[in-house]
Design an enzyme around this catalytic site. Structure first.
Site, PDB file in Angstrom:
ATOM      1  CB  THR A 151      -1.037  -0.064   1.265  1.00  0.00           C
ATOM      2  OG1 THR A 151       0.007  -0.299   2.534  1.00  0.00           O
ATOM      3  CG2 THR A 151      -2.032  -1.083   1.052  1.00  0.00           C
ATOM      4  CG  HIS A 452      39.116   6.607 -24.997  1.00  0.00           C
ATOM      5  ND1 HIS A 452      39.027   7.501 -24.131  1.00  0.00           N
ATOM      6  CD2 HIS A 452      39.439   7.523 -26.163  1.00  0.00           C
ATOM      7  CE1 HIS A 452      39.814   8.625 -24.460  1.00  0.00           C
ATOM      8  NE2 HIS A 452      39.874   8.646 -25.740  1.00  0.00           N
TER       9      HIS A 452
END
Ligand SMILES: Cc1cc2nc3c(=O)[nH]c(=O)nc-3n(C[C@H](O)[C@H](O)[C@H](O)COP(=O)(O)OP(=O)(O)OC[C@H]3O[C@@H](n4cnc5c(N)ncnc54)[C@H](O)[C@@H]3O)c2cc1C
Length: 473
Positions: A151, A452
């Site tokens: 809930t 890279h």
């Protein structure tokens, strides 16, 4: 007669709907009771709408700063009504997605309030669910073998400074603003407060943050918290740490004046709106806990590591259980609870392996122990800190603010914590999360080949820096 199910879940937030899909895929006859919209806080009042607004705020700021990339953008205009309608479109698209996921797996959805009843003629143990429907269908009784309480939570109120939705707001109200205030006081400098501070400041609102501990983001590593404070201050955000709101002095339709104190010095602050970001309160009321033997403590449901309450056929997962109130914790706990029902003995969620992110500009992301926590637990701790400035990709992007910090157990090379501040770090953190899951050693991270130029290269550098072997720093 009540309809029988293997599992009934009360609440279709992130935790509840994920558990429902998992259970249905495992062949369990599953129903969900939801009194509002499927997707819960995360989709409607949390993660998604806040990140949609943050994205627009970031775009607005970047367009104003585009000259550094050789692009001159004149007449950059903020149309906040369009910002809000984009956010609504994003939420609606994902809402349709969640509903279709549940439909595809034949999960029964009952729209209304679910309550657990005590032992009855239908069941000798607590667990029958009554559904008070809000979709003009008849109320229903559901008889499950297992129940899951999912809930969630709601914004915590500040006694004496109750949110009225106009000048004093919670995050629920702030996400639905029709227009931006000229100024805002944010009470609370945790993750939600910092995200709103960053967003509002990028939208051009004058922002003041009051945080009652000694630093912003109190759960984060000190270095990250310090950099965040410095960065926000550089952007003109006023920050009062170790500050307290004493009372509301005055308010009308256009402004609020608060009496505040810092280091024992009282003073007044006035702004167009006040936003309360002081934590979340679990939704444990009106769900029938009193009809069961389930224990609660400090306002949250008590469970074991698998999510079982004291009534072992009733589980509780997500925000209602307290702890790290995050969407990815809720969904993992939901999945684990279903695994437990299937007797598969899942590993409990380890808070030290849950990533924590702040989607501000720049972002923060971390996992594991802070340096301070690690030093309190382990005898020999090694630390490295590598700035994004050292990376080609960060320079290319024009986003060199920030760093990555590794905390490593010097005795066995175990990674204990990764703490990041910078652009894009909420994506980078998943590498650290995987590394921790597979118990990767720091040297293995150093050996991992990163593309890279990429921001991920900082992981290799930070791992090498632990041994004073960094190449680019
Ligand atoms: C502004 C904000 C930003 C956030 N950003 C992030 C973020 O970036 N990343 C992150 O991980 N977390 C974030 N969170 C936290 C995240 O939203 C919650 O941790 C997550 O939604 C918890 O999921 P849950 O399933 O436990 O509960 P909820 O998502 O709260 O869902 C509970 C559901 O139960 C329903 N319900 C309650 N009572 C009943 C009842 N009696 N009968 C039927 N239905 C009931 C509710 O209507 C609701 O739909 C953010 C929260 C806020 C407020």
């Amino acid at each position: 007669m009540p309809k029988e199910y293997d599992l009934v879940i009360i609440g279709a937030g992130t935790g509840g709907y994920t558990a429902a899909v998992k259970a249905a895929k495992e062949g369990l006859k599953t129903a969900v009771v939801e009194k509002d919209r499927e997707g819960g806080t995360c989709l409607h009042q949390g993660c998604i709408p806040s990140k949609a607004l943050l994205k627009s705020a970031e775009m607005y700021r970047e367009m104003q700063e585009s000259a550094q990339y050789g692009i001159s953008a004149s007449d950059v205009t903020l149309q906040f009504d369009k910002v809000q309608s984009r956010k609504d479109t994003v939420v609606e698209q994902l809402h349709r997605g969640v509903k279709s996921l549940m439909n595809k797996d034949s999960i029964d959805i009952y729209k209304g309030t679910g309550r657990i009843l005590g032992p009855s003629i239908f069941s000798p143990r607590a667990g029958t669910i009554s559904v008070e429907r809000n979709d003009e269908q008849e109320n229903a009784m559901l008889l499950p073998k297992h129940v899951m309480i999912a809930t969630g939570s709601r914004p915590r109120q500040f006694p004496g400074l109750e949110a009225d939705g106009t000048t004093i707001m919670t995050s629920d109200h702030a996400l639905e603003l029709n227009e931006l205030p000229a100024s805002i006081i944010i009470v609370g400098g945790g993750v939600i407060g910092v995200e709103f501070a960053s967003m509002m400041s990028d939208f051009g609102v004058e922002v003041t943050v009051i945080e009652n501990t000694s630093r912003l983001l109190p759960q984060e590593d000190q270095d990250v918290a310090k950099e965040m404070e410095k960065s926000l201050k550089n952007r003109g955000v006023h920050i009062y740490t170790a500050g307290n709101v004493l009372e509301k002095k005055y308010s009308d339709e256009d402004s609020v004046t608060l009496q505040v104190e810092q280091n024992g010095q009282p003073f007044e602050l006035t702004a167009g709106k006040v936003l309360l970001c002081i934590g979340r309160q679990a939704n444990i009321e009106d769900i029938g806990i009193e009809n069961t033997d389930i224990e609660t403590e400090n306002g949250v449901v008590v469970t074991d590591g698998a999510g079982r309450t004291k009534e072992t056929h009733i589980y509780a997962i997500g925000d209602v259980r307290g702890g790290m109130q995050l969407a990815h914790t809720a969904s993992r706990e939901g999945i684990n609870a279903v695994e437990d029902m299937l007797m598969r003995m899942p590993e409990p969620v380890d808070p030290a392996r849950v990533p924590r992110c702040t989607y501000s500009r720049p972002e923060t992301a971390s996992i594991g122990w802070t340096q301070e926590q690690a030093e309190n637990r382990y005898e020999y701790v090694k630390v490295s800190r590598v700035p994004f400035q050292a990376l080609g990709r960060a320079v290319v992007q024009g986003k060199t603010e920030g760093f990555v910090k590794f905390v490593v157990n010097g005795a066995n090379d175990d990674l204990l914590g990764v703490h990041m501040f910078g652009d894009g770090v909420t994506e980078l953190i998943s590498e650290a999360s995987l590394a921790m899951l597979v118990d990767a050693a720091n040297t293995e991270l150093a050996e991992t080949i990163h593309p890279h130029p990429s921001l991920s290269e900082i992981f290799g550098e930070a791992a090498l820096a632990v041994e004073n072997r960094a190449i680019h720093f």
